[in-house]
Enzyme design. Structure first.
Site, mmCIF file in Angstrom:
data_model
loop_
_atom_site.group_PDB
_atom_site.id
_atom_site.type_symbol
_atom_site.label_atom_id
_atom_site.label_comp_id
_atom_site.label_asym_id
_atom_site.label_seq_id
_atom_site.Cartn_x
_atom_site.Cartn_y
_atom_site.Cartn_z
ATOM 1 N N ASN A 226 -12.809 6.536 6.085
ATOM 2 C CA ASN A 226 -12.859 5.637 7.237
ATOM 3 C C ASN A 226 -11.708 5.835 8.217
ATOM 4 O O ASN A 226 -11.871 5.594 9.413
ATOM 5 C CB ASN A 226 -12.936 4.180 6.781
ATOM 6 N N PHE B 146 -4.216 -1.080 9.738
ATOM 7 C CA PHE B 146 -5.008 -0.695 8.576
ATOM 8 C C PHE B 146 -5.754 0.616 8.789
ATOM 9 O O PHE B 146 -6.121 0.975 9.902
ATOM 10 C CB PHE B 146 -5.951 -1.830 8.158
ATOM 11 N N TYR C 286 0.800 -1.228 0.000
ATOM 12 C CA TYR C 286 0.000 0.000 0.000
ATOM 13 C C TYR C 286 0.832 1.277 0.000
ATOM 14 O O TYR C 286 0.282 2.367 -0.131
ATOM 15 C CB TYR C 286 -0.929 0.018 1.219
ATOM 16 N N HIS D 169 -4.279 6.212 -1.204
ATOM 17 C CA HIS D 169 -4.793 6.264 0.174
ATOM 18 C C HIS D 169 -3.684 6.599 1.178
ATOM 19 O O HIS D 169 -3.975 7.024 2.291
ATOM 20 C CB HIS D 169 -5.424 4.914 0.518
ATOM 21 N N ASN E 248 -8.656 1.811 8.449
ATOM 22 C CA ASN E 248 -9.922 1.878 9.182
ATOM 23 C C ASN E 248 -9.741 1.833 10.693
ATOM 24 O O ASN E 248 -10.688 2.073 11.435
ATOM 25 C CB ASN E 248 -10.851 0.739 8.750
#
Length: 193
Positions: free
Chosen positions: A115, A67, A16, A21, A69
């Site tokens: 989120n 993560f 990631y 993001h 969230n």
């Protein structure tokens, strides 16, 4: 009020690292590099941390290693440990509603469907009174494509624009340390029209 903690929201791992993001983490890494600060993985804070010494002030940096969230857990852990109030926190994150190359500081507000921000607000006791650096990544044009879009790497042209916005944001953050938040906000909003 002064900023005591700067957080770059992120998903963990190399998979990631370069995704849209994770642009908040790009900003914190750039800030750390500019001040020659190494970020160290600290399990008690669920992330990579370090600090800047600016005059007599210490400003903590954090990139969560959990993560997106659940990033609020990391923010709450370090804020609680160092007794940092929500209004002393700056959260850098990706912003779908801004085009690449555009960034804005903002104080307070909702999570806008993000989120990571939603969890930060929740973990700070449903308190949304913190600063944000909203870094534009653009929008795919279809709400059903948003998840794939934010988890993809930007196109080369987008990456250059995002990096430009991050560079200017880091310069304006330095102005915030030297002057004040209002001055930094004015400068960034003037530079990136």
């Amino acid at each position: 009020m002064t900023i005591k903690l700067i957080v770059g929201l992120a998903n963990p791992g190399n998979k990631y690292l370069l995704t849209r993001h994770n642009v908040g983490s790009w900003y914190v890494n750039q800030l750390a590099n500019n001040y020659h600060v190494s970020l160290i993985n600290k399990s008690s804070f669920l992330g990579y941390t370090g600090y800047l010494n600016i005059g007599k002030r210490r400003i903590f940096l954090l990139i969560p290693t959990i993560f997106m969230n659940y990033n609020g857990q990391a923010v709450a852990a370090i804020a609680k440990f160092y007794n940092i109030m929500p209004e002393e926190i700056l959260i850098a994150h990706d912003e779908l509603n801004f085009l690449p190359g555009y960034a804005r500081f903002k104080y307070s507000g909702g999570h806008g469907g993000h989120n990571g921000l939603k969890d930060v607000i929740y973990r700070l006791g449903d308190n949304n009174n913190f600063y944000r650096l909203r870094i534009g990544i653009g929008h795919p044009g279809d709400k059903n494509k948003v998840i794939k879009f934010v988890l993809d790497t930007p196109l080369d042209t987008e990456q250059q624009l995002i990096q430009h916005a991050i560079n200017e944001s880091v310069l304006c953050t330095s102005l915030m340390f030297q002057q004040n938040i209002a001055y930094a906000i004015h400068q960034l909003h003037t530079i990136l029209k």
